[in-house]
Design an enzyme around this catalytic site. Structure first.
Site, PDB file in Angstrom:
ATOM      1  N   ASP A 162     -36.968  35.218  -1.333  1.00 51.69           N
ATOM      2  CA  ASP A 162     -38.052  36.183  -1.199  1.00 51.69           C
ATOM      3  C   ASP A 162     -37.613  37.452  -1.923  1.00 51.69           C
ATOM      4  O   ASP A 162     -36.471  37.584  -2.363  1.00 51.69           O
ATOM      5  CB  ASP A 162     -38.401  36.437   0.273  1.00 51.69           C
TER       6      ASP A 162
HETATM    7  C1  BGC Z   1     -43.196  38.716   0.202  1.00 54.45           C
HETATM    8  C2  BGC Z   1     -43.542  37.363  -0.362  1.00 54.45           C
HETATM    9  C3  BGC Z   1     -44.077  37.500  -1.753  1.00 54.45           C
HETATM   10  C4  BGC Z   1     -43.076  38.254  -2.605  1.00 54.45           C
HETATM   11  C5  BGC Z   1     -43.502  38.422  -4.052  1.00 54.45           C
HETATM   12  C6  BGC Z   1     -42.371  39.547  -0.742  1.00 54.45           C
HETATM   13  O1  BGC Z   1     -42.236  40.859  -0.334  1.00 54.45           O
HETATM   14  O2  BGC Z   1     -42.527  38.558   1.428  1.00 54.45           O
HETATM   15  O3  BGC Z   1     -44.448  36.712   0.485  1.00 54.45           O
HETATM   16  O4  BGC Z   1     -44.360  36.238  -2.279  1.00 54.45           O
HETATM   17  O5  BGC Z   1     -42.883  39.534  -2.048  1.00 54.45           O
HETATM   18  O6  BGC Z   1     -44.504  39.330  -4.189  1.00 54.45           O
END
Ligand code: BGC
Length: 734
Positions: A292
Site C-alpha cells: 500500500d
Molecule cells: C490506499 C490504497 C490506495 C493507494 C493508492 C493508499 O493510501 O490505502 O487503497 O490504493 O493509496 O492510491
C-alpha cells in the site's frame, strides 16, 4: 560518439548471455508468438541487477484526491520503473511516458500504469457498500466492466480494486469502499468485480488487471481508527478475513495489495505467513503483491524495522514484490542482494511475477493506448444505464410507515436539506475523475419526475454541519405550505473513505435539529440519506414516516432516488452492513459468536438489537415465504443436498426479492457464529406469482468451518439452514 560510449558503459553491466542476444534481430521476449513463460525467462536472463530492482518500484505521476498521496514531478520518472500511478485520463500523456520506457531504455520494458478506479472511472456508480446492497453480482460485474473500458482506454492498465476487507465498525471511513460486514458477501463481490475488470483476457483493450486489497485484516481497525493495530487470531483471520481473498485469487485476480495494519504484531506488509505461505505457496498465486502507499516505510513507525533498508528487507522477504511510492526498494534492494541478504532466486521470482502481469496485459506487444475522444470512452449510453440500474438497486427502503412511499397523491412537495441541491457529495470518495457537471441533483430529479403532477420547491434549511440555524425559517415556511417534506441529509464526500474515521456515526446535530423543527409542523417527513457508512438513525427514525438510504450513488445522482420516491422504481436493496442502535453498540454485526449468557450481559441503557439488521430492506410489495424443502434431512458427507423455498409476491406490484440463505451449527469443536450467510439469490417476481429459490449446498464448503490454518472441517451432527424466519434441520452422519 555519445551513444557508443553509453553502449560500452552499459555493456559492462550486462550479463554475457544477453550481450550476444542483444545482437539478435528480435530477442525472444519481443516475439509475441512465444509463450509468456519463455518470454519472461528470456528477458530475465538479459536483465542487470539494477534493471531488475527498478521493475519492483512504483512511482507516481500526478495526484489523486487523497491528500496523503502527493506526486513526483513528471521529469523524475525513469523509463526503467516497473509501474506508475497515473492520475491523468489522457492517453497521450501515457504514451509519452511509455515511449520513454520503450525507446530510451536498454530493454524496452513497458511501464504498468495503475490507478484507483474504485467505483467507476468517469462514469461513477455507487460506492461498494451500496453496490453490495443490490445483491446483484451480475450487475456489479457489468459496472466493473464499464469502469475497465473507460480506464484502459484512458491509458491505465491496472486498478487498485476491489477492496474486499470485511468491516464491522462503521466509524472506520473505509467501510464505504468494501462490501460490508459479511465474509461470503465480500467473496461473491470480489469474484464479480475481478471478472468485470479482467474479463476473459487481460490483453483486451477494454480490460484492466484487478488488485485485491488490502491484504489482510485492515477492516479490523481498532475502534474504527485508520492505520492502527488490528488484533486478529489465526482462527479469525481464516474464518472472517481470508475467504474474499481466497475466492478473488481463484477468480484470477492479477495482483494484491499488502495492507497497512499490524496483524497481531506482524504488519500486513511484512507478513510472511499471509503473503508467502498462504498466498504463494498454498493458493499458488502467480501474479504479484504491491505494497500500500508507503506501507513498506511505515514498518518503521510500526516498530518492526529500524530504517528504510530494514523495511525493504522485511517487506521483500515477506512477499511484497512492488514498492508503492516510498523508494525503499530502489534505494536498498540492490545492496541487499549484493550483500547476500536477499537471494537472487527471490529477486528473480519477484521480477518474474511483475513481468508476467505485464505480458498478460499484452503491454510488450501493445504498449501504447489508442488516442480516442472522451466522448467515445465516457458516459456511453449503455454505461450510464448500468450505473443507473445499480444505483436504483442499491437504494434501501429502511422504513415506510402507512405506505407513505411511493409519493403519489400529493400536489406540493417541499425538498429540503443540504443534500438536496448537491452533486459533489453524491459522488463518494475515490472518484477523482467523476464529473459532477452532468449529475442531476435530487431536487432537479424530483422536479423532472413530478413534472405536470406536483409542484416541487426547495429550501436548504441548514449546512451539513456547524450551528447556523438561519435557514430553518425558510424551510419551515416552505414545509408548512406543502403536503410532504422530502428531507435530504447525510455525509459530505470526505467524511468517509481513507483517513476519515468518525467517533460517532450519527449525523451532525444541526441536521437532526432541522428534522425536529420540521416534524413539529405535522407534515409527513421522508428522509433521504446519503452516506459512506451505516448511520445512527435512532433519534431520526421516530421523526420520519419513511427513510431511504441511497449511499453515494455516483453519476446517476438524483434520478434513481426520484424514481424510488415516485414509485417508478420499486426499491429492492437490503443492507450489507448492520445499522446500529447507537455508535456505542459498535461493533455489532449479524454473525457474532454466541455469548456464554445470551440472556444477559447486554448494555443496560439501550436495546440489545441494532436498529436495522443486516439484510433488512423493504419493498413496495410484500412477499410471503413458504417452508424450506430439503432433498434429504439426514445425509452422509460428500452427498449432494438441495434446499429450496418458494416466495410469493402477495402485494400489488411486481418487484425483486433477494433470498438470503444462512446456516448455523449449534454444536461444534469451535464456537461458530450464530448464523452465517452461505448463498443469496435475487429474482423478479410479478404480483401474484410465486418463484422458487434454490440453494445447492456443498456440505463441506457450506456447513463446515475452517480452522486456524485454513483447513476445512465438516463434523457430523445437526445443522440448520435458514431463510427469514424459516429453518430446517439437517443431520450429517458418518
Ligand atoms: C490506499 C490504497 C490506495 C493507494 C493508492 C493508499 O493510501 O490505502 O487503497 O490504493 O493509496 O492510491
Amino acid at each position: 560518439m555519445k551513444n557508443i560510449i553509453t553502449y560500452c558503459l552499459l555493456s559492462l553491466m550486462i550479463p554475457a548471455t544477453s550481450l550476444f542476444a542483444d545482437q539478435e534481430e528480435k530477442p525472444l521476449y519481443k516475439d509475441k508468438k512465444q509463450v509468456i513463460e519463455k518470454r519472461i525467462e528470456d528477458l530475465l536472463s538479459r536483465m542487470t541487477l539494477a534493471e531488475k530492482v527498478m521493475q519492483l518500484n512504483q512511482y507516481t505521476l500526478g495526484r489523486n484526491d487523497n491528500a496523503n498521496n502527493m506526486a513526483d514531478p513528471v521529469n523524475d520518472i525513469p523509463g526503467e520503473i516497473g509501474s506508475l500511478i497515473y492520475f491523468s485520463s489522457d492517453p497521450e500523456l501515457r504514451n509519452r511516458v511509455q515511449h520513454k520506457a520503450m525507446e530510451q531504455t536498454r530493454l524496452g520494458i513497458p511501464i504498468l500504469f495503475g490507478y484507483d478506479v474504485i467505483h467507476g472511472f468517469r462514469t461513477i456508480y455507487p460506492i461498494s457498500l451500496g453496490q453490495a446492497c443490490s445483491w446483484n453480482p451480475g450487475l456489479v460485474e457489468q459496472a466493473c466492466a464499464v469502469a475497465a473500458q473507460e480506464t484502459r482506454m484512458s491509458g491505465v492498465d491496472w486498478t487498485f480494486s476491489p477492496m474486499i476487507d470485511v468491516a464491522r465498525d462503521g466509524r472506520w471511513g473505509r467501510v464505504a469502499e468494501g462490501y460490508g460486514e459479511d465474509p461470503y458477501t465480500n467473496a461473491v463481490f470480489a469474484v464479480a468485480s475481478v471478472k468485470g475488470y479482467q474479463g476473459t483476457s487481460l490483453s483486451s483493450k477494454k480490460n484492466v488487471a484487478a488488485c485485491l486489497k488490502h491484504y489482510i485484516g485492515y477492516g479490523a481497525s481498532e475502534a474504527g481508527r485508520d492505520y492502527v493495530y488490528t488484533e486478529i487470531s489465526k482462527q479469525t483471520l481464516w474464518d472472517t478475513y481470508m475467504l474474499p481473498y481466497q475466492e478473488g485469487v481463484k477468480a484470477g485476480a492479477a495482483t494484491l495489495m499488502s495492507s497497512f495494519n499490524d496483524i497481531s504484531g506482524t504488519p500486513g506488509s511484512a507478513n510472511k505467513y499471509t503473503l508467502t505461505e498462504v498466498l504463494k505457496n498454498q493458493w499458488k498465486h502467480d501474479g504479484f503483491v504491491v505494497s500500500d502507499w508507503g506501507s513498506i516505510e511505515q514498518l518503521r513507525p510500526q516498530g518492526v524495522a529500524a530504517d528504510k533498508k530494514d523495511a525493504a528487507f522485511k517487506a521483500f522477504q515477506a512477499g511484497v514484490e512492488m514498492d508503492m511510492m516510498n523508494r525503499c526498494y530502489d534505494q536498498h534492494l540492490g545492496d541487499l542482494v549484493k550483500e547476500g541478504k536477499v537471494s537472487q532466486d527471490r529477486l528473480d521470482d519477484a521480477v518474474r511475477r511483475v513481468l508476467r502481469v505485464k505480458f498478460r496485459l499484452g503491454l510488450f506487444d501493445q504498449p501504447y493506448t489508442a488516442v480516442t475522444k472522451e466522448k467515445d470512452r465516457f458516459f456511453l449510453p449503455a454505461s450510464l444505464a448500468i450505473a443507473e440500474k445499480l444505483a436504483e438497486e442499491s437504494v434501501v427502503l429502511l422504513k415506510n410507515e402507512h405506505k407513505i412511499l411511493p409519493l403519489t397523491n400529493v400536489s406540493k412537495i417541499a425538498v429540503v436539506g443540504p443534500m438536496a441541491k448537491n452533486q459533489f457529495d453524491l459522488l463518494g470518495s475515490w472518484a477523482a475523475h467523476g464529473n459532477q457537471d452532468r449529475m442531476v441533483t435530487i431536487y432537479e430529479a424530483l422536479k423532472a419526475e413530478y413534472q405536470g403532477k406536483a409542484e416541487v420547491s426547495y429550501a436548504q434549511g441548514c449546512n451539513f454541519d456547524g450551528d447556523l440555524t438561519s435557514g430553518f425559517e425558510e424551510a419551515k415556511n416552505l414545509a408548512s405550505k406543502s403536503d410532504v417534506v422530502v428531507l435530504c441529509l447525510g455525509e459530505k464526500r470526505g467524511w468517509s473513505g481513507e483517513n476519515a474515521s468518525r467517533s460517532t456515526i450519527a449525523l451532525p446535530a444541526i441536521q437532526e435539529q432541522l428534522v425536529m423543527e420540521l416534524k413539529k409542523l405535522g407534515k409527513p417527513v421522508i428522509l433521504i440519506l446519503s452516506s459512506g457508512r451505516p448511520l445512527d438513525l435512532t433519534r431520526l427514525a421516530p421523526l420520519s414516516e419513511a427513510m431511504l438510504t441511497i449511499w453515494q450513488p455516483g453519476t446517476p445522482a438524483g434520478k434513481p432516488v426520484a424514481g424510488v420516491v415516485s414509485g417508478r422504481v420499486n426499491p429492492s436493496g437490503k443492507l450489507s452492513m448492520t445499522f446500529p442502535y447507537t455508535s456505542g453498540q459498535i461493533p455489532v454485526y449479524y454473525n457474532q459468536r454466541q455469548s456464554a449468557r445470551p440472556h444477559q450481559g447486554k448494555y443496560q441503557d439501550i436495546p440489545s438489537t441494532p436498529l436495522y439488521e443486516f439484510a433488512h430492506g423493504l419493498s413496495y410489495t410484500t412477499f410471503q415465504y413458504g417452508d424450506i424443502k430439503v432433498s434429504a434431512a439426514q445425509l452422509k458427507r460428500n452427498t449432494p443436498l438441495k434446499v429450496e423455498v418458494s416466495v410469493t409476491n402477495t402485494g400489488d406490484r411486481d418487484g425483486y426479492e433477494t433470498v438470503h440463505w444462512f446456516i448455523s451449527d449449534p454444536v461444534s469443536t469451535i464456537s461458530r457464529p450464530v448464523k452465517e450467510l452461505k448463498h443469496f439469490d435475487k429474482q423478479w417476481i410479478k404480483k401474484g406469482e410465486t418463484a422458487t429459490y434454490q440453494f445447492e449446498v456443498d456440505l463441506e464448503r457450506d456447513l463446515g468451518f475452517v480452522d486456524g490454518e485454513g483447513k476445512r472441517i465438516l463434523e457430523s451432527g445437526d445443522y440448520y439452514v435458514m431463510v427469514k424466519d424459516k429453518k430446517v434441520k439437517i443431520e450429517i452422519v458418518d
